[in-house]
Structures are given as C-alpha cells and as structure tokens.
Design a protein around this motif. Structure first.
Motif, PDB file in Angstrom:
ATOM      1  N   GLU A  54      -3.609  11.725  21.709  1.00 29.53           N
ATOM      2  CA  GLU A  54      -3.224  12.294  20.420  1.00 29.53           C
ATOM      3  C   GLU A  54      -3.293  11.152  19.417  1.00 29.53           C
ATOM      4  N   ALA A  55      -4.245  11.236  18.486  1.00 29.81           N
ATOM      5  CA  ALA A  55      -4.477  10.157  17.533  1.00 29.81           C
ATOM      6  C   ALA A  55      -4.616  10.743  16.130  1.00 29.81           C
ATOM      7  N   HIS A  56      -4.022  10.050  15.161  1.00 35.77           N
ATOM      8  CA  HIS A  56      -4.036  10.530  13.779  1.00 35.77           C
ATOM      9  C   HIS A  56      -4.283   9.371  12.828  1.00 35.77           C
ATOM     10  N   VAL A  57      -5.099   9.622  11.805  1.00 39.39           N
ATOM     11  CA  VAL A  57      -5.357   8.623  10.771  1.00 39.39           C
ATOM     12  C   VAL A  57      -5.286   9.273   9.394  1.00 39.39           C
ATOM     13  N   ARG A  58      -4.835   8.485   8.448  1.00 42.58           N
ATOM     14  CA  ARG A  58      -4.833   8.916   7.050  1.00 42.58           C
ATOM     15  C   ARG A  58      -5.298   7.733   6.214  1.00 42.58           C
ATOM     16  N   ILE A  59      -6.239   8.012   5.343  1.00 39.82           N
ATOM     17  CA  ILE A  59      -6.753   6.997   4.436  1.00 39.82           C
ATOM     18  C   ILE A  59      -6.124   7.239   3.074  1.00 39.82           C
ATOM     19  N   GLY A  60      -5.466   6.223   2.563  1.00 36.91           N
ATOM     20  CA  GLY A  60      -4.950   6.277   1.207  1.00 36.91           C
ATOM     21  C   GLY A  60      -5.722   5.283   0.364  1.00 36.91           C
ATOM     22  N   ILE A  61      -5.823   5.560  -0.912  1.00 31.52           N
ATOM     23  CA  ILE A  61      -6.469   4.641  -1.846  1.00 31.52           C
ATOM     24  C   ILE A  61      -5.443   4.329  -2.936  1.00 31.52           C
ATOM     25  N   ALA A  62      -5.082   3.074  -3.060  1.00 32.70           N
ATOM     26  CA  ALA A  62      -4.136   2.644  -4.095  1.00 32.70           C
ATOM     27  C   ALA A  62      -4.773   1.486  -4.860  1.00 32.70           C
ATOM     28  N   GLU A  63      -4.854   1.633  -6.151  1.00 35.93           N
ATOM     29  CA  GLU A  63      -5.474   0.619  -7.017  1.00 35.93           C
ATOM     30  C   GLU A  63      -6.881   0.280  -6.529  1.00 35.93           C
ATOM     31  N   GLY A  64      -7.583   1.303  -6.056  1.00 36.39           N
ATOM     32  CA  GLY A  64      -8.963   1.132  -5.619  1.00 36.39           C
ATOM     33  C   GLY A  64      -9.139   0.530  -4.243  1.00 36.39           C
ATOM     34  N   ARG A  65      -8.041   0.274  -3.534  1.00 38.55           N
ATOM     35  CA  ARG A  65      -8.097  -0.374  -2.211  1.00 38.55           C
ATOM     36  C   ARG A  65      -7.609   0.582  -1.120  1.00 38.55           C
ATOM     37  N   ARG A 122     -15.444   5.867  18.494  1.00 36.40           N
ATOM     38  CA  ARG A 122     -16.526   6.262  17.586  1.00 36.40           C
ATOM     39  C   ARG A 122     -16.121   7.481  16.757  1.00 36.40           C
ATOM     40  N   ASN A 123     -15.422   8.432  17.377  1.00 37.24           N
ATOM     41  CA  ASN A 123     -14.947   9.598  16.625  1.00 37.24           C
ATOM     42  C   ASN A 123     -13.953   9.183  15.540  1.00 37.24           C
ATOM     43  N   MET A 124     -13.095   8.223  15.866  1.00 38.15           N
ATOM     44  CA  MET A 124     -12.134   7.704  14.894  1.00 38.15           C
ATOM     45  C   MET A 124     -12.881   7.035  13.734  1.00 38.15           C
ATOM     46  N   TYR A 125     -13.831   6.182  14.064  1.00 34.66           N
ATOM     47  CA  TYR A 125     -14.640   5.496  13.055  1.00 34.66           C
ATOM     48  C   TYR A 125     -15.353   6.524  12.162  1.00 34.66           C
ATOM     49  N   ASP A 126     -15.987   7.519  12.782  1.00 36.20           N
ATOM     50  CA  ASP A 126     -16.734   8.529  12.023  1.00 36.20           C
ATOM     51  C   ASP A 126     -15.819   9.313  11.083  1.00 36.20           C
ATOM     52  N   LYS A 127     -14.629   9.672  11.560  1.00 37.07           N
ATOM     53  CA  LYS A 127     -13.669  10.404  10.719  1.00 37.07           C
ATOM     54  C   LYS A 127     -13.274   9.563   9.508  1.00 37.07           C
ATOM     55  N   VAL A 128     -12.964   8.307   9.748  1.00 33.57           N
ATOM     56  CA  VAL A 128     -12.546   7.403   8.674  1.00 33.57           C
ATOM     57  C   VAL A 128     -13.684   7.228   7.668  1.00 33.57           C
ATOM     58  N   MET A 129     -14.892   6.999   8.152  1.00 31.77           N
ATOM     59  CA  MET A 129     -16.025   6.793   7.245  1.00 31.77           C
ATOM     60  C   MET A 129     -16.317   8.052   6.428  1.00 31.77           C
ATOM     61  N   ALA A 130     -16.200   9.215   7.035  1.00 32.49           N
ATOM     62  CA  ALA A 130     -16.426  10.460   6.288  1.00 32.49           C
ATOM     63  C   ALA A 130     -15.392  10.593   5.158  1.00 32.49           C
ATOM     64  N   GLU A 131     -14.136  10.275   5.459  1.00 36.57           N
ATOM     65  CA  GLU A 131     -13.099  10.343   4.430  1.00 36.57           C
ATOM     66  C   GLU A 131     -13.353   9.313   3.333  1.00 36.57           C
TER      67      GLU A 131
END
Length: 138
Positions: A54-65, A122-131
């Motif tokens: 069970e793995a979860h990721v969230r990408i946030g962008i703050a001040e462009g980072r 690889r699935n984790m990487y792909d999800k992050v890159m798509a986001e």
C-alpha cells in the motif's frame, strides 16, 4: 546524464556498494528521508497502482518548487520513496520531468530489488512524473 546534485550523490553512493545486502540496508535507511503523507489523506488519487504494498504519493507545488509527500505500509517501499524524495524535492516541475527513470538502473537499484518491487518503483516514478507534467505550467 547529469542529475541534480543530491540525486547524483545518491547514484554514486549506491554505485560504490557492491554487496546487495548493503544496498538493501541503505534503501531501508532512506525511508527516513520521506516527508510522510498522513494516512488519513490516503485515497485513490494518491495510491500507487501496481505496487506490491500500500503506497501513496502526493505532489505539492509551493513557490514553484516540488514538495514530495509519500507513505507506505512497507519500509522498503518507504526507502524507494526516499529516493524519489531526494531526487525531486525542491526542484521545479520542469526540472524534475527531465530526470529519466534510468537513474535507478545506474544506481544498481533494479538489480537489488525483486522484479515486482522494481515494477512498483517504476509505477511510482510514472505516477509522479505524470502529475508533474500536469503541474509543469503552474
């Protein structure tokens, strides 16, 4: 390929380790690099599909980072998330999407993992890159 400095250092550290067991120990230690996504924020949007755990990721962008938040129910998967945290945290989305998945192979990481764990990474990487590609214009 030249990677961001923190990732380049990590690639070189892994390359310097010949023993598979030592690489796994280092991977477990990298779990401490994760900025945890609280379990009450886990949902279908954050879930990494195709991951053995069970793995979860969230990408946030703050001040462009990028702010990379993640969590998993297995320490090894947390270690894989730690690698992505080191690789991406603090970069702009435009910088991050230029990082190819081949860094994991250069590290020797894929030789250390089982095929299902490699696939999960690889699935984790792909999800992050798509986001990140979706947020690149933000």
């Amino acid at each position: 390929m030249t990677y961001p400095e923190a990732l380049q250092e990590l690639v070189e550290e892994f390359q310097a380790i010949d023993d598979k067991r030592e690489r796994l120990e280092m991977l477990f230690e990298l779990a401490d690099e994760v900025v945890e996504l609280p379990q009450d924020q886990w949902d279908e949007d954050t879930r990494v599909r195709g991951c053995q755990s069970e793995a979860h990721v969230r990408i946030g962008i703050a001040e462009g980072r990028i702010q990379f938040l993640s969590s998993a129910d297995a320490r090894m998967v947390q270690g894989l998330m730690g690698i992505l945290t080191i690789a991406l945290d603090g970069l702009t989305p435009a910088q991050a999407v230029l990082i190819p998945p081949s860094f994991a192979e250069e590290m020797g990481l894929l030789n250390t993992l089982t095929p299902s764990r490699s696939n999960g990474f690889r699935n984790m990487y792909d999800k992050v890159m798509a986001e990140l590609r979706q947020n690149k214009g933000d």
